[in-house]
Design a protein around this motif. Structure first.
Motif, short mmCIF file in Angstrom:
data_model
loop_
_atom_site.label_atom_id
_atom_site.label_comp_id
_atom_site.label_asym_id
_atom_site.label_seq_id
_atom_site.Cartn_x
_atom_site.Cartn_y
_atom_site.Cartn_z
N LYS A 130 0.84 -1.19 0.00
CA LYS A 130 0.00 0.00 0.00
C LYS A 130 0.88 1.25 0.00
O LYS A 130 1.78 1.38 0.83
N PRO A 131 0.62 2.17 -0.90
CA PRO A 131 1.45 3.38 -0.95
C PRO A 131 1.13 4.34 0.19
O PRO A 131 -0.01 4.41 0.66
N VAL A 132 2.14 5.09 0.63
CA VAL A 132 1.90 6.13 1.64
C VAL A 132 1.37 7.40 0.98
O VAL A 132 0.76 8.24 1.65
N ILE A 133 1.62 7.53 -0.32
CA ILE A 133 1.11 8.66 -1.10
C ILE A 133 0.43 8.11 -2.35
O ILE A 133 1.00 7.27 -3.06
N SER A 134 -0.78 8.57 -2.63
CA SER A 134 -1.47 8.21 -3.86
C SER A 134 -2.38 9.38 -4.23
O SER A 134 -3.50 9.50 -3.72
N GLN A 135 -1.88 10.26 -5.09
CA GLN A 135 -2.64 11.44 -5.51
C GLN A 135 -2.01 11.98 -6.78
O GLN A 135 -0.96 11.51 -7.21
N TYR A 174 13.10 6.78 4.54
CA TYR A 174 12.66 5.38 4.50
C TYR A 174 13.78 4.49 5.04
O TYR A 174 14.96 4.71 4.78
N ALA A 175 13.41 3.48 5.81
CA ALA A 175 14.39 2.63 6.49
C ALA A 175 14.98 1.56 5.59
O ALA A 175 16.12 1.13 5.78
N LYS A 176 14.21 1.09 4.62
CA LYS A 176 14.66 -0.04 3.80
C LYS A 176 14.65 0.26 2.30
O LYS A 176 15.59 -0.06 1.59
N PHE A 218 8.77 7.45 6.59
CA PHE A 218 7.60 8.27 6.27
C PHE A 218 6.37 7.38 6.19
O PHE A 218 6.43 6.27 5.66
N ASN A 219 5.24 7.84 6.71
CA ASN A 219 3.99 7.09 6.59
C ASN A 219 2.87 8.03 6.16
O ASN A 219 3.08 9.24 5.99
N LYS A 220 1.68 7.49 5.99
CA LYS A 220 0.58 8.28 5.45
C LYS A 220 0.14 9.41 6.39
O LYS A 220 -0.56 10.34 5.98
N ASN A 221 0.57 9.33 7.67
CA ASN A 221 0.22 10.36 8.64
C ASN A 221 1.37 11.32 8.94
O ASN A 221 1.24 12.19 9.80
N SER A 222 2.50 11.15 8.27
CA SER A 222 3.70 11.92 8.63
C SER A 222 3.51 13.43 8.47
O SER A 222 4.03 14.22 9.28
N ILE A 223 2.80 13.85 7.45
CA ILE A 223 2.60 15.29 7.26
C ILE A 223 1.74 15.85 8.38
O ILE A 223 2.06 16.90 8.97
N THR A 224 0.67 15.16 8.73
CA THR A 224 -0.20 15.61 9.82
C THR A 224 0.55 15.60 11.14
O THR A 224 0.46 16.56 11.93
#
Length: 579
Positions: A130-135, A174-176, A218-224
């Motif tokens: 699942k992508p952390v960004i999709s827009q 990103y860690a990996k 980075f995750n889908k909530n990182s900006i928030t």
């Protein structure tokens, strides 16, 4: 007494544990740590403790394989992918597929054709499906309201949105691994100009950290989650401020007149510190030639590391056009400001030399602050030279051509960090077969000077790890647009020479995308465009190096003494009645 001793021991243990936790937190690479680095004035002056390489991926023409081959100047640098994958979403074009710890530090894109920039960008972190960004790519890169300006920017505001360069400076650690894809049903196989395909140009700078580096991905909530520090960083960038500013402890003011051939000392210090700010002004209403005739020289710890014409050093070129970046500012009244931090261990000496033919007045000030010199500290360097009336060759379509070349911005030996550059030029481009030009004739097609790509080699690379898609793309705008823009990391104070004969200045200063090197760095730029032309082409480069570092660029008195060109009418225009 026994209880008191126990309490003291427990207190000491608590402090020790807290110190360890804080040290571990500092050693973790995260969105927060990288944003703190972005606003640090001092960190850029010290070679990174946490080792990383800055790498680059772009849509450059993959058929360019070797400097010894004719294909080296191929220029089909759009819709070139790292791979293509058939997924449950459909066909996804892979822009980047990095399988080591790292962080994206800068993302640039532009497009052409229908629906440009409206396809879907997906960012997959650490192998997750699942992508952390999709827009849409443009809404995430240049028009990201959640990130905000200036970390998300679309320049120039005077250019229509479809013809701008779009930039994102928000770090994505990103860690990996990190995979970035683009999906659009309007992208077609084959020559995009012939198939009427949507076209995507992209450049991505990213860090590669050593295995074992602790990274908070980075995750889908990182900006928030990082909203407050993102807002604070944006404000600090816009205000021109740095975190942890040192108090000034000394100010040197000067007001001098330099006769032709005269060199004068404007400041000297014999104890370790750092120049925090330089302010200067040439005492003329509209200085041009004088901005080239006054040479600034800086000697730190008995090694001269800065030699450049005053105007180019401050990013002005040789005309006063107001702009402001993170490190340079030019005001409409002619005030010049530099905020590069310039440390030294024991001593510094700043002189100005007049290589012109008239007496020139200069006034200004130098602000010093304290600085703790250590084993990672580096001196500040500036190199300048001009390619005068250099022929740009005769390209053929997108496949190079006769006389096309790479010109060298700078080649360095030693250990250091490359941090930015200014390009000042006069474009003498006329359509093939023409020897004159009048304003009434309007704009000619393909009068652009900067099709060429940057090629940056680090630590002896045989193939450049940085291979771009065009000079204007390197300076983060697009489509050779002439409109002015000013931003903390990029600026075009003047773009008059972009599509007609004339004068242009482009600036890029680096943030998290600085280029560390352990042994060497070579920066070349292709010089070619659609029409045979001659051009005055002057790069100024900024970098920090450990004491003893070497540059191949020596003081270019000949280039600096050349007459500056501003009036294309004087050069080329003929009176219609004389034609």
């Amino acid at each position: 007494m026994k209880n008191l001793k126990i309490k003291i021991v427990l207190l000491l243990v608590s402090f020790s544990v807290l110190s360890c936790i804080q040290a571990q937190k500092k050693s973790i690479v995260s969105v927060e740590s990288l944003l703190n680095e972005m606003t640090s004035r001092e960190q850029i002056t010290r070679f990174p403790k946490q080792a990383f390489l800055t790498k680059h991926v772009s849509s450059y023409d993959r058929s360019s394989t070797s400097p010894s081959e004719k294909n080296w100047f191929h220029n089909w640098d759009m819709n070139q992918w790292e791979g293509v994958e058939d997924t449950k979403n459909g066909k996804e074009y892979v822009l980047m597929n990095e399988k080591s710890p790292g962080a994206i530090t800068h993302f640039w894109m532009t497009g052409s054709g229908e629906n440009r920039g409206q396809g879907t960008l997906r960012i997959y972190i650490d192998g997750n499906e699942k992508p952390v960004i999709s827009q849409t790519i443009r809404s995430f890169i240049g028009e990201n309201k959640e990130v905000g300006y200036p970390m998300s920017c679309s320049v120039s505001p005077e250019t229509i949105a479809d013809e701008r360069g779009h930039n994102l400076y928000l770090p994505i650690p990103y860690a990996k691994s990190c995979k970035i894809t683009y999906q659009s049903d309007l992208v077609k196989d084959g020559n995009p100009w012939e198939t009427r395909s949507e076209i995507l140009y992209y450049n991505i700078d990213y860090r590669e950290y050593a295995e074992g580096t602790r990274i908070e991905s980075f995750n889908k909530n990182s900006i928030t989650q990082n909203k407050s520090i993102i807002q604070a960083t944006n404000q600090m960038l816009l205000d021109g401020r740095f975190s942890q500013e040192k108090k000034l402890n000394e100010l040197d003011n000067f007001q001098i007149k330099l006769a032709p051939g005269e060199e004068l000392l404007v400041s000297k210090k014999d104890v370790g510190a750092a120049i925090q700010q330089l302010n200067m002004r040439i005492q003329e209403d509209n200085p041009t030639q004088s901005l080239r005739s006054i040479i600034i020289k800086c000697t730190f710890d008995d090694q001269q590391t800065v030699w450049a014409p005053l105007g180019d050093f401050f990013g002005a070129g040789y005309r006063i056009d107001a702009f402001e970046t993170r490190y340079n500012k030019v005001s409409v009244d002619g005030n010049l400001k530099s905020k590069w931090l310039m440390p030294f261990k024991k001593s510094c000496k700043i002189t100005l030399e007049n290589i012109g033919e008239t007496t020139i007045g200069v006034n200004g000030s130098l602000k010093y602050s304290s600085y703790k010199w250590n084993k990672n500290a580096m001196h500040f360097y500036t190199s300048w030279h001009q390619y005068t009336k250099v022929n740009t060759g005769v390209p053929k379509n997108m496949l190079g051509g006769e006389g096309v070349r790479d010109v060298n911005f700078v080649t360095l030996k030693g250990k250091g960090v490359y941090v930015g550059d200014v390009l000042t030029l006069f474009n003498d481009n006329l359509p093939i077969g023409k020897t004159s030009w009048t304003k009434e004739e309007g704009t000619f097609n393909y009068c652009w000077w900067g099709e060429g790509d940057e090629k940056i080699y680090i630590d002896g690379e045989q193939f450049p790890s940085h291979f771009g898609t065009g000079t204007e793309d390197y300076y983060n705008y697009a489509w050779c647009k002439a409109e002015k823009f000013s931003h903390p990391f990029i600026a075009q104070p003047s773009g008059g020479g972009n599509m007609t004969p004339g004068y242009t200045v482009n600036t890029r200063v680096r943030a998290l995308d600085v280029l560390p090197f352990n042994t060497s760095l070579k920066f070349d730029m292709e010089l070619w465009h659609w029409n045979k032309a001659s051009i005055n082409y002057a790069p100024t480069t900024f970098y920090y190096m450990m004491p003893g570092g070497e540059s191949n660029i020596k003081p270019d008195y000949k280039g600096a003494k050349e007459e500056v060109l501003l009036d294309f009418e004087k050069l080329h225009t003929v009176d219609p009645k004389d034609q």
